[in-house]
Structures are given as C-alpha cells and as structure tokens.
Design an enzyme around this catalytic site. Sequence first.
Site, PDB file in Angstrom:
ATOM      1  N   LYS A  70      14.303   5.575  -3.323  1.00  0.00           N
ATOM      2  CA  LYS A  70      14.451   5.143  -1.935  1.00  0.00           C
ATOM      3  C   LYS A  70      14.359   3.626  -1.928  1.00  0.00           C
ATOM      4  CE  LYS A  70       9.517   6.158  -1.245  1.00  0.00           C
ATOM      5  NZ  LYS A  70       8.544   6.983  -0.485  1.00  0.00           N
ATOM      6  N   GLU A 129       5.141  -5.612 -13.804  1.00  0.00           N
ATOM      7  CA  GLU A 129       5.756  -6.903 -13.516  1.00  0.00           C
ATOM      8  C   GLU A 129       5.790  -7.114 -12.002  1.00  0.00           C
ATOM      9  OE1 GLU A 129       9.898  -9.356 -14.505  1.00  0.00           O
ATOM     10  OE2 GLU A 129       9.810  -7.190 -14.757  1.00  0.00           O
ATOM     11  N   LEU A 130       5.525  -8.343 -11.567  1.00  0.00           N
ATOM     12  CA  LEU A 130       5.549  -8.664 -10.140  1.00  0.00           C
ATOM     13  C   LEU A 130       6.971  -8.998  -9.699  1.00  0.00           C
ATOM     14  CD1 LEU A 130       3.877  -9.229  -7.543  1.00  0.00           C
ATOM     15  CD2 LEU A 130       3.763 -11.609  -8.291  1.00  0.00           C
ATOM     16  N   THR A 145       9.563  10.589   5.576  1.00  0.00           N
ATOM     17  CA  THR A 145      10.879   9.989   5.318  1.00  0.00           C
ATOM     18  C   THR A 145      11.676  10.844   4.341  1.00  0.00           C
ATOM     19  OG1 THR A 145       9.898   8.656   3.543  1.00  0.00           O
ATOM     20  CG2 THR A 145      10.065   7.643   5.711  1.00  0.00           C
ATOM     21  N   ASP A 200       8.135   2.985  -9.770  1.00  0.00           N
ATOM     22  CA  ASP A 200       7.551   4.286  -9.421  1.00  0.00           C
ATOM     23  C   ASP A 200       8.270   5.453 -10.079  1.00  0.00           C
ATOM     24  OD1 ASP A 200       5.473   3.347  -8.000  1.00  0.00           O
ATOM     25  OD2 ASP A 200       6.080   4.118  -6.060  1.00  0.00           O
ATOM     26  N   ASN A 228      11.392   1.689  -3.295  1.00  0.00           N
ATOM     27  CA  ASN A 228      11.152   1.704  -4.738  1.00  0.00           C
ATOM     28  C   ASN A 228      12.185   0.894  -5.519  1.00  0.00           C
ATOM     29  OD1 ASN A 228       8.841   3.240  -4.534  1.00  0.00           O
ATOM     30  ND2 ASN A 228       9.908   5.187  -4.792  1.00  0.00           N
ATOM     31  N   ASP A 269      12.110  10.185  -6.725  1.00  0.00           N
ATOM     32  CA  ASP A 269      11.643   9.545  -5.487  1.00  0.00           C
ATOM     33  C   ASP A 269      12.381   8.236  -5.247  1.00  0.00           C
ATOM     34  OD1 ASP A 269      10.119   9.255  -3.199  1.00  0.00           O
ATOM     35  OD2 ASP A 269       8.446   8.286  -4.222  1.00  0.00           O
ATOM     36  N   SER A 272       0.851  -1.187   0.000  1.00  0.00           N
ATOM     37  CA  SER A 272       0.000   0.000   0.000  1.00  0.00           C
ATOM     38  C   SER A 272       0.880   1.228   0.000  1.00  0.00           C
ATOM     39  CB  SER A 272      -0.928   0.008   1.217  1.00  0.00           C
ATOM     40  OG  SER A 272      -0.181   0.021   2.419  1.00  0.00           O
ATOM     41  N   GLY A 273       0.318   2.315  -0.493  1.00  0.00           N
ATOM     42  CA  GLY A 273       1.049   3.565  -0.556  1.00  0.00           C
ATOM     43  C   GLY A 273       0.132   4.724  -0.256  1.00  0.00           C
ATOM     44  N   ALA A 274       0.642   5.926  -0.445  1.00  0.00           N
ATOM     45  CA  ALA A 274      -0.129   7.118  -0.116  1.00  0.00           C
ATOM     46  C   ALA A 274      -1.315   7.299  -1.060  1.00  0.00           C
ATOM     47  CB  ALA A 274       0.779   8.352  -0.191  1.00  0.00           C
ATOM     48  N   GLY A 319      10.590 -10.986  -4.779  1.00  0.00           N
ATOM     49  CA  GLY A 319      11.567 -10.924  -3.694  1.00  0.00           C
ATOM     50  C   GLY A 319      11.391  -9.769  -2.734  1.00  0.00           C
ATOM     51  N   GLY A 320      10.301  -9.003  -2.871  1.00  0.00           N
ATOM     52  CA  GLY A 320      10.099  -7.870  -1.972  1.00  0.00           C
ATOM     53  C   GLY A 320      10.926  -6.658  -2.376  1.00  0.00           C
ATOM     54  N   VAL A 359      -1.409  -1.752  -3.721  1.00  0.00           N
ATOM     55  CA  VAL A 359      -0.780  -2.560  -4.762  1.00  0.00           C
ATOM     56  C   VAL A 359      -1.261  -3.983  -4.551  1.00  0.00           C
ATOM     57  CG1 VAL A 359       1.365  -3.355  -5.801  1.00  0.00           C
ATOM     58  CG2 VAL A 359       1.248  -1.066  -4.808  1.00  0.00           C
TER      59      VAL A 359
END
Length: 548
Positions: free
Chosen positions: A318, A271-272, A356, A337, A321, A316, A196-198, A275-276, A202
């Site tokens: 970080k 694309e998924l 952040t 992103d 991303n 952005d 999830s994001g602002a 691995g996080g 997702v």
Amino acid sequence: MNHQNNNAEYADAANGTTESDKILSGQSSSSASTVPYSTDPATQEASDSQKDSIPTGPPAWGSLYPIDPSFYPMELYDDMITFGRGERCNYTFDVPSIKRSGHYQQYSKEHFTITRTPGSSGGHTVMLVDTSMNGVFVNGEKVPPKMPRQLCSKDEISLAFERNKVLFYYDKTEEDDPDLPQSFNEKYIMHRVIGSGAYGDVRCAISKFGTEKHAVKIINKQKTIFGTKDQERVYDDILKEAKLMLTFQHPCIIPVHDVLDSPKYLYIVLELAPGGDLYTRVLQKQWLGDSVSSIMFYQMVSAVSYLHDKNVTHRDLKPENILMMSDEEECLLKITDFGVSSLVDETSFMRTQAGTPSYLAPELVQLMKGSGKGYTKQVDCWSLGVILYVCLVGYPPFARNRPDTPQDLLQQILSANYNFKHPRWSKISDDAKDLVGSMLELDPKKRFTPHECLRHRWLNSDALMQKYKKLTRQSAVSSPACSMSIIKKIEERHIENNNGVELNLQREEISCSSTDSNHTSLERVLKRRLSSDFSDGGHAVKKFIPGD
C-alpha cells in the site's frame, strides 16, 4: 587542553574526497577537536596517525552528528567551539561538500558558537549563541541573536532556514536510556518518533559510529505472535524472519541493518527514508500523472519481482509502505514492511486491514467471507494495480460511498468494479490504462505477473530504463557478508521471552519464508474475522478522493 582545528586538509578536493569522507575513513589529519569515527569500533584498529590525533586528556563531553550529509561529525572537547565559513573556526564550513550544498552563501564567517560552563549544581551547562546575519534555529525555534540559548542532548540545529537542519547534538555525559537494550545503546542514539503503526512506533536513530541515520521499527510483542503460548514457533519465526529481512539485496527494498531484542519489544533497524511515504506524496501532489508514475511504478514492480523470485509474498502493499528517498519529484523509492507481516499475529494483521482494505486482492476478500480457497503471490500484483491507479489520478479505484455504484467496498473489489471516467483520465495514456486493467484482473492466473508488467510497453522504454539506472546507481545495498555476520549473531545470541527468561536459539539453517507458509493460518483467521467494519471501512482512503 586546547584542541585547535587545523583545516588545511579541507583544501584537498581535487579527487572528489571531502573532509567528512576522510574522517569516516580514518584519513583525516585534523586536530583532536574532530576525531575519526570507525565504522566497526570493535574490530578496526586505529592507525598510528589516528592514534596521534586522538586526545590523551579528558574524554569528549559531547558529539555533533550531521543531519545534512554535506556536513561532518565532530567530537567536542573544548569549552568553546566556533562555527562558520571562516577558516579559523573550530568547525569550518569552508569545505567542498558544504560549499556545494546550496546554502553556503547564507552562512556567516562566524555563524554561531557553543560554550560549556560549570553549572551551580556541579554539572555543566551548554549554551548556543547566534552570531550570524541569517539566523540559527534549534528544534525549529529561532534563537534570538546574541542571546545564549541552552543546548540539550538530541537537539537539532538548523542554519539560515528552519528546514535547513544540519547538525544533531548529543551530550555524552548523560546516562543511556535504561528502557532500551544495552546492545542498542552501545551502537545507536534513539531520537524522535517519525511514525506509528498498529504494533508500535517508528523512531529516528543515529549511529554512534558514523554519520548514518536510521529508522527503528519498534514492535510491541504483546500485540504480535510473541504473546502466544507456542514459544517454540515464536522463536523459530524470530530467527526465520530476521534472516529473511537481512538477506534481501535490492536497491528498491529498504535494507535492514540490525535486529535487536528485549523482553517487551523487538527493534528492527532500517535505512531512513527522508522523503516520507507515497501516501503523503500523493496527498501533497493530488496526483502524479503519467510520466512520474511510470518511473515510480517501475521501481515498485522491480522490487516485487525480486521478492517473488525468492518465493516471498509481501501481502501488505500500500502507499504507506512505499518510502521516498528524497523530496525530488522523480526520486528513488523503496518498499518496506515486507517481513514484519509474518512476525505479526494474523488476527491482529487482518484487524489493521479492516480500516483500509482497498488494496486487498479479491482472493483475500473471498477468504474473509469464508468462500476462498487460498491465495498466491498474485495478491501483490493486484495491490500494485491499485497503487498504480492511485498514483495516476490521485484517488482509489475502490472506495466506500462511491456515488456511481450501490456496491460497498468489498463488493466493488470482488467484481473489479472500477472505471476511467474521471476527467483526469483524459490526460493518462492508453498504455497506462491498459496496464492497470491487466493488473486488476479477477482471475489470478490471467492477472499480470511482475515480470509481465516490466515487459509491458508502458514501462518498456530506453528513457525509463536510463532514469531507473540513474536513481538506483547511488542506492546503498548492504553487504551480504555484513548481513550474514548479523544473522550469525542472531543465531548464537540469547533472546528473552516476555517473562525475561532467556531461551538459547539452536543453531540451524532455516530457509526464507515461502509464499505458502502463511496460507493455512491466514485462511483460518480470514474466515472467522469478517467484521462488519469491513463493509464500510476505508477511512483513510477518503483522503485520496479529489475534491470538487
């Protein structure tokens, strides 16, 4: 009609072609229980052999999609289907790809069955029964041996181990989700939330015409520039950014497969990355060290260099991303992103940075304070320098409540107040430290560019290049022809505004976003949005700071 599965074709693996490859390419000689998937069902006409293999009876009542790529998809017609290593199973594991998967020996000759029986209310009930020695899990819960367990649409099936997810079940008799655009339901199955994001969630989605799994970024228009009154600019930005994201072709940039619109949400199909993200990876490992950081960082810089060559600033960068494509220590990574930030209202964008701001370049901090004169692509290089610092030792160079300085977070950034005093730095090479210093340079003109980073001695080695080539060799880069096809559809289709009124997009050539396109509006926002939260922001950064 009884659809028995003939598995003779699975024995042919001499040329490295697995049955799942044959199924997807339309070459399978299997019976009607396993139906070939077309990658383009609207335009690809089935061959005579394919037509012979497609059942002429009732339509399939369900589908199985592989979560583990070594497995293969299956359409479900029969009221009972058996699964296991046995050659007589309807869905046999006795294929080269599954044999190579590492868990084959834990699978039983008949591992489980799926049955479909008429229900009392007129519908049908689908049940799974574990007939194995080592167990079956559904959505992480172990199925009691020999006891029927109801199987529901979108359930995930694991074998032998809870984390060994292999198949995804979909009930084709269910109605499509009415809250999703029809164009989405025609091509994808929306699944669970993975982030999830602002600006929205997702979620994972599965293609109905193949085995691909995707990440779908769902952008709430009310929280973005879609909520503004300048509708003409809004729709220009939609078209421009959709085209921008679809034209990127780099192995270390997450490819965009589709862009779909609805009155309330914009759906960006990506694309998924299984691995996080890098943020989670650093938390798990505490720190990556010199060797692992070098191959990770080389990929990041390569991707940013590509973006800058196209005159595109990410803005952005970080760890959240930077996405990992596997759980391996040295794995392929991809930046994401890169286009969404321009679709987002800059007031909202900078508000999300308040929590952040550790990765913001000094130029952006100066704009916040009303003393800046703009920024260049070099803001990305500063952010990369901060990310490299975090990868190497597991904590950020700039953070609130640092015990070694009275400065707040923004003051630390503006003075480049960082050091290499932590004991972990004693295990980091001087070359790595030198590159960090070259990127955390206050003067953007003196700060290293991505090209200079790639030529730095820490990254300039034959061994590192071989690792990079090996990791990126298998990376799927979307076809330019495919991207242009989607772009054409975006240009020609109608896009609805927040009131559901259709506005026809005019066909015109719109160039990719340039670095300068966002400067003026962002500068205005930064000057008026310096919240007190910035002075003690960075709540997420605390997690990176190593414990005693």
